[in-house]
Each structure stands twice: as C-alpha cells, then as structure tokens.
Design an enzyme around this catalytic site. Structure first.
Site, short mmCIF file in Angstrom:
data_model
loop_
_atom_site.label_atom_id
_atom_site.label_comp_id
_atom_site.label_asym_id
_atom_site.label_seq_id
_atom_site.Cartn_x
_atom_site.Cartn_y
_atom_site.Cartn_z
N GLU A 158 -21.39 8.00 -67.23
CA GLU A 158 -21.01 8.18 -65.83
C GLU A 158 -19.76 9.06 -65.76
O GLU A 158 -18.89 8.97 -66.63
CB GLU A 158 -20.73 6.82 -65.18
CG GLU A 158 -21.96 5.93 -65.09
CD GLU A 158 -21.68 4.60 -64.38
OE1 GLU A 158 -20.55 4.42 -63.86
OE2 GLU A 158 -22.59 3.76 -64.32
N HIS A 168 -23.16 3.80 -58.83
CA HIS A 168 -22.25 2.70 -59.15
C HIS A 168 -21.61 2.14 -57.87
O HIS A 168 -20.39 2.11 -57.71
CB HIS A 168 -21.16 3.15 -60.13
CG HIS A 168 -20.64 2.03 -60.99
ND1 HIS A 168 -20.29 2.18 -62.31
CD2 HIS A 168 -20.42 0.72 -60.71
CE1 HIS A 168 -19.87 1.03 -62.80
NE2 HIS A 168 -19.93 0.13 -61.84
#
Length: 531
Positions: A263, A281
């Site tokens: 990420e 997220h």
C-alpha cells in the site's frame, strides 16, 4: 517541567485540546510525518510522539529520540513503527484498538453485502445507462455460513452482526475459549474445517509470522467452491496472486478487499477482475472513528506522561492509573530488589525467580516483573527501563519465572527475588510498610529491616563484637554520615550482615580502611534510584 508531545500527523483538534487541558506542552505539526529528515532532527526535544499512518518511526528516528518515552498510534495498526527498536530504546508503543472497532467491523459487513450482491458493478452499469438487471444475480446472506478467522475485538463484533443477519457463524481462533465461543454464539472450529464449510470467509487477525499468508494457495484450494472472501484486516494475510487465479477459474465466486500486501496499491493481481470489490483501506474511515481514536490517543499519552498509567501498550504490560497509584511503592520496591541483586552479582545470570506473597500476589505481576528485571539489568546498561529490560534479558537467554502465594508470614505481602548463576543462588526480599516506603526485609535468608536510600553500604562478616564500632568509627573519620544502620545474623557467632544508608557515596579510601581491619568478608557500595 511539563512533558512535551509532538503530533506529526493529522489529528482532531479536540485531541490537541486534551493535551493542553492536561497541562502538556503540545506541538501540532500535521504534515511533519512526511518529512523523515526533519522529524529525525527535532524528535529529541519531545517526551511523546502521537502519529497516524503517515509517520514512519524508523531506527533512525529512534536513534535521535533522546528524551522519547512513548509513541502512540491513533488506530490499530503499528506496522509503521519499528517496535523492536523502540523496545530496545525503552520507548513504550501504544495503539488505540477500541476506537475504530465498530467502524472496521461494519466495513467488513458492508463489503460482504457488496460482493454478495455485486453492488459496485451494478452501480457502475446503471450510472452508464445500461440497466442490466438480469446480469447481476446475487446471493442472500441469510442461512449462509460465515467463517471468521480471528474472533477478537473486531472479529467478535462481526460475529454478532452476522448472527443478527441470520448467518451461521464458525470461528477459527487459537485464543478463543469454548466459554467465549458459547457466549458470542459461534461454533469454534479448526482452520481446515472452516475452509471446507464457509460460504463467506472474513479475516480479523493482525499480521504476524503466524498469520502471514494464512490463506495461502494451499489453504485457498481447500475452500468450498463458490466461496467469497473478505479482508478488511491486514494486507499479507492472503496470497493475492493465488486468489486471483481461483477467482478467474471460478472456484472463488468473489472477493472484497480493503487492505493489500503493498500500500498504497497502484497495481495488484485482484484489480480489474469481475466481482472483486476494492476500497483504499477505509476500515477506520468514518468521522466517528477518527474522532474516537484521536481522543483516545490523547488521553492514553496524557495518562502515561502525567500519572504513569500504561494503556494498550504493545511492548509493556498495561497498568491503569489507579494501579499506578496503588502499585507505585511496590514498583519502586521491585526495582530496588532487582537493583540490589544486580549490583551484587558479577557472573552471568542464568535465571531470575520472583516470589510474590500476600497483597503483592494480587497486583499486576507482569508490571512488577518488568520492574525487577529493569533493576537487575541496570548494571549492564544504566539507561535500561521497564520496557527495554525484558528485551535485554531475553537477548542474554535469562529465564524468568514467577510464583505467587497467599500470605505466609509477618507481613501483609512481600516480594522475594532470587537469581541463579553457574556458581550460586542469591536472594533478597522486601516489603512496603504503611508509610509507603519500601524496605529490605531479608538478604541471604537473614532477616533485617532496612530503609532504602540512594547511597548504601553492604557488608558481611562473622558475628563478633566490635563491628558496629568499627563501621561507625571509620566512616565517621572519613566524613560519611550514617542515616540508617541495620544489622542481621543467621545465628549467634554465625554469618552476619550490615546494611547502611548513608548521605553520600562511601569513598574508596573508607572501603580500603574497612578491608584492612580484616573483619569483613565483603564490602559493597550500592546505589539506588530513590525519588
């Protein structure tokens, strides 16, 4: 002087105000976390660091953190903190595991609905004016079996919500007791059974060496055909490439992921596949959760810096503010016992055995253990504290054991510390009197009653006349004032000890003069951290 806290990520203004209201000097620089060099340059000025996910607390940052006592993450995940380095440095690492539990659990449920009814694809199609009603055939959640991997705080909420949706819930969690499973209304199963039975699988575990790739290619292939998989916990729990293959083959009917192995996720094997729902997220991304974790982190840091309370720490036993107040003298005592035995022991320590008796046995023993070990380890490293000491002990292969027992003697409670080396065992015991002052009550099995002072002198000798006079005369001649003098002996004419509390360190010349008398078998100056 007021503690200083740096906030290096975006945090609620209400949290900033909590620090101010508690009398803490707070420096709010919400974009600083992105500039690691500037953060490293100024971190040495602060006692506490409050962060979210943008700040990366690396070894370099910690090397410069000369005054730092606590790092607190507003949220659950602490992957952006080098926790081993923080522990070595003696810095407490906290998170806020409860502020966004409901939000994250709700997101998992929402993702389950989204993938079951293909809501994102249907929405995009309808926005495009296609009206493909027959294309998006979904499935109901009612009467389906939900497999929950990890039934802790968030997983437990998911179980509750799923039962409300009339789903059958099976859970795999090595730490889930049968009593807890019965209480939350789930069937406790092993992982292979969960994989074989579940229509939906949702993950709610941290990323550790044990959970990494828990849904590996091998385990994914054990799943029921047509399963749908939801991951709103941590990237790295699922083999994403293997999952993409099974989605393409049709074995897995759908997936919904909020977290990814890398990420920010710019590319991923799951991207672009049909019936895969992806969000960036967002598990904790509600206004309520953001406010909750911000307020929680401010309260936790303030409680620690002002009152010594340790809440939601990842590298030290938690201790409430009330425990800190009640246990304060006992924490000090345990540190003094460790300090005594550490200064008296020159050879490598193999084991530390700690006995808690009476009221002491009813306290937070994990915290007291840390204090004992810190006292012992200070001889090796004066900067060691309750956070770093267990790490130092573990690195040296020292075994630590604890025993607790009901009141067994004169005192309402006491602590006895024994260290084991290749040559000997050495023990010391102490208690806290009603005045709140720690006392040494036994050394080498000999009963005494000695107040703890910053500067002390310990001697051993055969029980013969003249010892008190010799000690008083020589120390007096050297200008050393005795504040407290305690004697003890095993039996008349047997081994005797003396423990003196003096106003200043005993000079080497005084120790040499005592040695010349040939009365003493051992002469040892001691230092203690006394508030």
């Amino acid at each position: 002087m007021a503690p200083k806290v740096l906030i290096s990520d975006k945090l609620s203004e209400a949290a900033v105000q909590i620090f101010r209201d508690r009398g803490i000097d707070v420096d709010f620089q919400p974009d600083l976390g992105k500039d690691k060099d500037k953060l490293a340059a100024i971190i040495g000025d602060y006692d506490g660091l409050a962060i979210r996910s943008a700040t990366k607390v690396t070894q370099k940052i910690l090397d410069n953190a000369t005054n730092l006592k606590v790092i607190a993450r507003a949220g659950i995940g602490t992957d952006n903190i080098d926790k081993d380095a923080a522990s070595q440095k003696g810095v407490i690492v906290m998170n806020t595991p409860f502020g966004n539990m409901i939000t994250t659990a709700e997101h998992a449920i929402a993702m389950m609905f989204a993938v079951a009814r293909q809501i994102p694809e249907a929405s995009a199609s309808t926005h495009a004016g296609k009206w493909e009603k027959s294309k998006f055939m979904g499935v109901e959640l009612t009467n389906k079996t939900l497999g929950v991997i990890g039934a802790g705080n968030i997983g437990g909420i998911v179980c509750d919500r799923a039962r409300g949706l009339k789903m059958k819930v099976v859970a795999y969690d090595p730490f889930l007791s049968q009593e807890k499973a019965d209480k939350i209304g789930v069937e406790k199963v092993e992982l292979d059974e969960l994989l074989a039975r579940a229509d939906f699988i949702t993950l709610h575990v941290p990323l550790t060496d044990q959970t990494r790739n828990i849904l590996s290619k091998e385990n994914l292939e054990k799943t029921k055909k047509g399963v749908r998989i939801i991951n709103c916990a941590r990237g790295g729990l699922v083999d994403e490439a293997a999952l993409a293959e099974l989605l393409t083959s049709g074995h897995v009917a759908g997936a919904a992921f909020d977290v990814f192995s890398e990420e920010p996720a710019k590319t991923n094997p799951l991207f672009g596949l049909p019936n895969v729902v992806c969000t960036p997220h967002l598990g904790a991304a509600t206004s309520e959760a953001q406010e909750n974790v911000a307020l929680q982190v401010a309260e936790q840091m303030s409680n620690y810096l002002l009152d010594g309370a340790v809440e939601n720490a990842l590298n030290m036993p938690s201790m409430t503010a009330e425990e800190a107040r009640v246990m304060g003298p006992w924490v000090a005592l345990s540190g003094h016992l460790g300090g005594f035995i550490g200064q008296m022991t020159d050879e490598p320590i193999q084991a530390i055995n700690i006995l808690y008796d009476g009221v002491a046995s009813e306290m937070n023993l994990a915290a007291l253990n840390c204090s004992v070990v810190a006292g012992i380890m200070k001889k090796l490293n004066p900067d060691v504290n309750m956070v770093s000491a267990p790490v130092v002990a573990r690195e040296r292969g020292i075994q630590i054991s604890t025993t607790n027992q009901d009141k067994s003697g004169t005192f309402d409670g006491y602590i006895k510390v024994t260290v084991v080396t290749s040559k000997r065992e050495r023990s010391v015991a102490g208690t806290v009197f009603s005045d709140g002052k720690p006392r040494f009550i036994q050394i080498k099995g000999i009963n005494i009653d000695a107040e703890v002072g910053a500067h002390m002198l310990y001697t051993t000798n055969e029980d013969v006349p003249g010892i008190i006079g010799t000690l008083g005369h020589i120390l007096g001649d050297m200008g050393v004032n005795i504040a407290n003098f305690t004697l003890g002996r095993s039996a008349a004419g047997g081994e005797a000890i003396a423990l003196l509390y003096v106003d200043e360190p005993v000079p080497a010349a005084a120790r040499a003069a005592l040695a010349e008398t040939e009365f003493f078998n051992q002469i040892k100056p001691l230092q203690f951290d006394v508030a």
